[in-house]
Enzyme design. Structure first.
Site, PDB file in Angstrom:
ATOM      1  N   ASP A  74       4.243   2.614  -8.305  1.00 40.90           N
ATOM      2  CA  ASP A  74       2.570   1.796  -7.323  1.00 40.90           C
ATOM      3  C   ASP A  74       1.594   3.069  -7.001  1.00 40.90           C
ATOM      4  O   ASP A  74       2.436   4.481  -7.186  1.00 40.90           O
ATOM      5  CB  ASP A  74       3.276   0.929  -6.026  1.00 40.90           C
ATOM      6  CG  ASP A  74       1.671   0.223  -5.880  1.00 40.90           C
ATOM      7  OD1 ASP A  74       0.925  -0.059  -6.707  1.00 40.90           O
ATOM      8  OD2 ASP A  74       1.890  -0.299  -3.876  1.00 40.90           O
ATOM      9  N   THR A  83      -1.388   2.600  -4.408  1.00 39.62           N
ATOM     10  CA  THR A  83      -1.335   2.636  -2.969  1.00 39.62           C
ATOM     11  C   THR A  83       0.344   2.751  -2.022  1.00 39.62           C
ATOM     12  O   THR A  83       0.233   1.526  -1.749  1.00 39.62           O
ATOM     13  CB  THR A  83      -2.275   1.406  -2.905  1.00 39.62           C
ATOM     14  OG1 THR A  83      -2.994   1.539  -3.269  1.00 39.62           O
ATOM     15  CG2 THR A  83      -3.201   1.803  -1.077  1.00 39.62           C
ATOM     16  N   ASP A  98       5.811  -0.904  -1.846  1.00 37.70           N
ATOM     17  CA  ASP A  98       6.178  -0.778  -0.747  1.00 37.70           C
ATOM     18  C   ASP A  98       5.343  -1.967  -0.069  1.00 37.70           C
ATOM     19  O   ASP A  98       4.893  -2.202   1.098  1.00 37.70           O
ATOM     20  CB  ASP A  98       5.043   0.413  -0.342  1.00 37.70           C
ATOM     21  CG  ASP A  98       3.646   0.116  -0.155  1.00 37.70           C
ATOM     22  OD1 ASP A  98       3.069  -0.347  -1.626  1.00 37.70           O
ATOM     23  OD2 ASP A  98       2.422   0.769   0.388  1.00 37.70           O
TER      24      ASP A  98
END
Length: 525
Positions: free
Chosen positions: A211, A213, A410
């Site tokens: 990912d 961000t 996350d």
């Protein structure tokens, strides 16, 4: 585990009506205010409500540099306060604290079986009956061909020597011992391993999906620019603030922070809806307001003025993320955010690529921002405007091609892909759902931990193979001697006592070799 348990203090300084009172840790409840003095261990998980300090988190994250903590920052049980006094509010106590969860995870992982253990089990199934058969044959042959008058004695002693020297204690220790040390080593470096299979699989990984961000970037975006169609920046910021007060997204926090700095007040947003991978919408003062990416507006048949779109492209080329704001089918402008790339991301990506791992960045962000981040980090393959199901489908597609896929993430939106991947790696700074879906958790929330986990996996498997060598070499050399094969040529027989010493030395070699994992340097240069 004992080392980890010793990190937690026995007592805490409870604040009652402004007075300080020493209480046992078991008496601390959620919501209690606790005073933490310089040099003290932080008793439970919570957040600072008053004061600030420098906190040494090395015992949990493995990072030696202390971290600055201010009001509203989270602090963890077992970490050590620096040179200032602060007051904290208890949010997680007892078994719920991060330290307790680490202890539980290390304990469970140490007991789990790695796939290589199955090889040992298969060998044992053949090895043990074979040794018993060799011992019986040794007894029978010495009974028939041994020296006159001593046949039974020689047959018995040699058969026993075979059983003792071939005792598979070291074979049984070879894998679990390395795993126990390796998992403990990982925990000390902020790499939490849920099961042994994940640690072994990590060595075979050839594709990493990551990912953007919060994984490659710091995940703490700030509002950089507000572009308007009619020139009223306050109206755009107020609408964005009103919609974002119901959201937990990192971009929402950036909007809220900026609005509070400008002393704006939020309006009530009715019929609020979070549209995964696109943005949010709600009803403010009887009008429907939208905040999100281009696909959010397109899906609601809202046209973006060409001049605004061009301005957005210009801003996005600088690695800014764009959120358009619209009200009643009319686009009012956009808010642009910047999210700093973590210093360690470039080093981690370079290391992983040098080991032959294909790194693919998949982000819900737009094409231009994704390209700017990918170019800066040297990532060749990236996909933008990804929804949660896109990440999941990409993992499945790569697995069908025979790839061993690791996935880092996350957020809640990453959890399906984390669960599907061969090795799911969650950032400890992310959501509980993501951590629960993953096999490995990086407490520091840093992709450098992926490179460290890969290195640890390589060292662990090498160590297990060395242990298996130590377990077998004594047997291979010892069994023929124990059967009395050298007696006709050199008159040498193996005493059961010496056989016992050799067997013990075999186990000792495995244990000492496993402990060498403690000295492995996991720092990536």
């Amino acid at each position: 585990i004992k080392e980890l348990m010793n990190l937690s203090p026995d007592e805490a300084n409870l604040m009652v009506n402004g007075e300080e009172k020493k209480v046992l840790l078991s008496q601390v409840k959620i919501g209690d205010l606790l005073k933490v003095k310089p040099g003290e261990k932080i008793p439970v998980d919570g957040k600072i409500t008053e004061g600030n300090s420098i906190v040494d988190e090395s015992m949990i994250t493995g990072e030696p540099v202390p971290v600055e903590k201010n009001v509203d920052d989270k602090v963890s049980s077992g970490t050590i306060n620096g040179n200032q006094v602060f007051i904290m509010k208890a949010e997680k106590v007892g078994d719920e604290t991060l330290l307790s969860q680490i202890i539980k995870m290390v304990n469970e992982a140490s007991r789990s079986k790695a796939p290589i253990q199955k090889l040992t089990d298969k060998v044992s199934k053949v090895f043990v009956p074979a040794v018993i058969l060799i011992a019986v044959l040794t007894f029978v042959l010495w009974q028939f061909f041994g020296p006159e008058g001593k046949r039974t004695l020689f047959a018995f002693v040699n058969a026993v020597a075979v059983l003792i020297v071939a005792c598979p204690c070291a074979l049984g220790l070879a894998t679990p011992m390395s795993l126990m040390v390796g998992i403990g080593k990982g925990a000390k470096n902020g790499i939490l391993i849920k099961n042994a299979e994940a640690l072994e699989q990590m060595n075979k990984v050839n594709v990493l999906i990551t990912d953007k961000t919060g994984t490659l970037t710091e995940g703490k975006p700030s509002v950089e620019h507000i572009e308007t169609v009619n020139g009223d920046q306050h109206q755009i910021l107020k609408l964005a603030f009103s919609l974002n007060q119901n959201s937990e997204h990192p971009l929402s926090n950036a909007v809220i922070k900026r609005a509070k700095e400008e002393n704006l007040t939020a309006e009530k947003a009715d019929q609020f809806e979070n549209i995964s991978g696109k943005g949010v919408k709600g009803n403010i003062n009887g009008k429907t307001a939208y905040l999100g990416n281009e696909s959010l507006l397109t899906s609601h048949q809202i046209m973006i003025p060409e001049s605004l779109k061009q301005k957005a492209l210009e801003v996005q080329s600088k690695a800014h993320t764009i959120s358009y704001i619209a009200q009643d089918q009319q686009v009012l402008g956009f808010v642009s955010f910047t999210d700093k790339i973590k210093e360690s991301s470039k080093k981690a990506i370079k290391q992983l690529m040098s080991e032959g791992i294909d790194v693919i960045m998949m982000t819900g962000d737009n094409e231009h921002t994704a390209k700017a981040v990918a170019d800066e980090l040297g990532i060749k393959h990236f996909k933008a405007n990804c929804l949660p199901e896109d990440k999941l489908n990409e993992v499945k597609k790569l697995q069908q091609q025979g790839k061993i896929v690791a996935m880092t993430g996350d957020g809640i939106n990453d959890s399906p892909a984390l669960a599907q991947s061969d090795v799911g790696i969650a950032m400890g700074t992310g959501t509980d759902v993501a951590i629960e879906s993953a096999e490995i958790t990086l407490l520091k929330g840093d992709i450098l931990g992926v490179a460290k986990a890969k290195l640890l996996s390589e060292k662990l498997l090498k160590n297990i193979k060395e242990n298996l060598f130590f377990a077998f070499i004594y047997n291979v050399l010892g069994v023929p001697v124990a059967t009395g094969l050298l007696y006709p040529f050199f008159g040498i027989l193996l005493s059961p006592m010496i056989a016992a010493a050799a067997m013990s030395f075999s186990s000792l070699s495995v244990i000492l070799n496993s402990l060498r994992l403690n000295s492995v340097d996991l720092d990536i240069q």
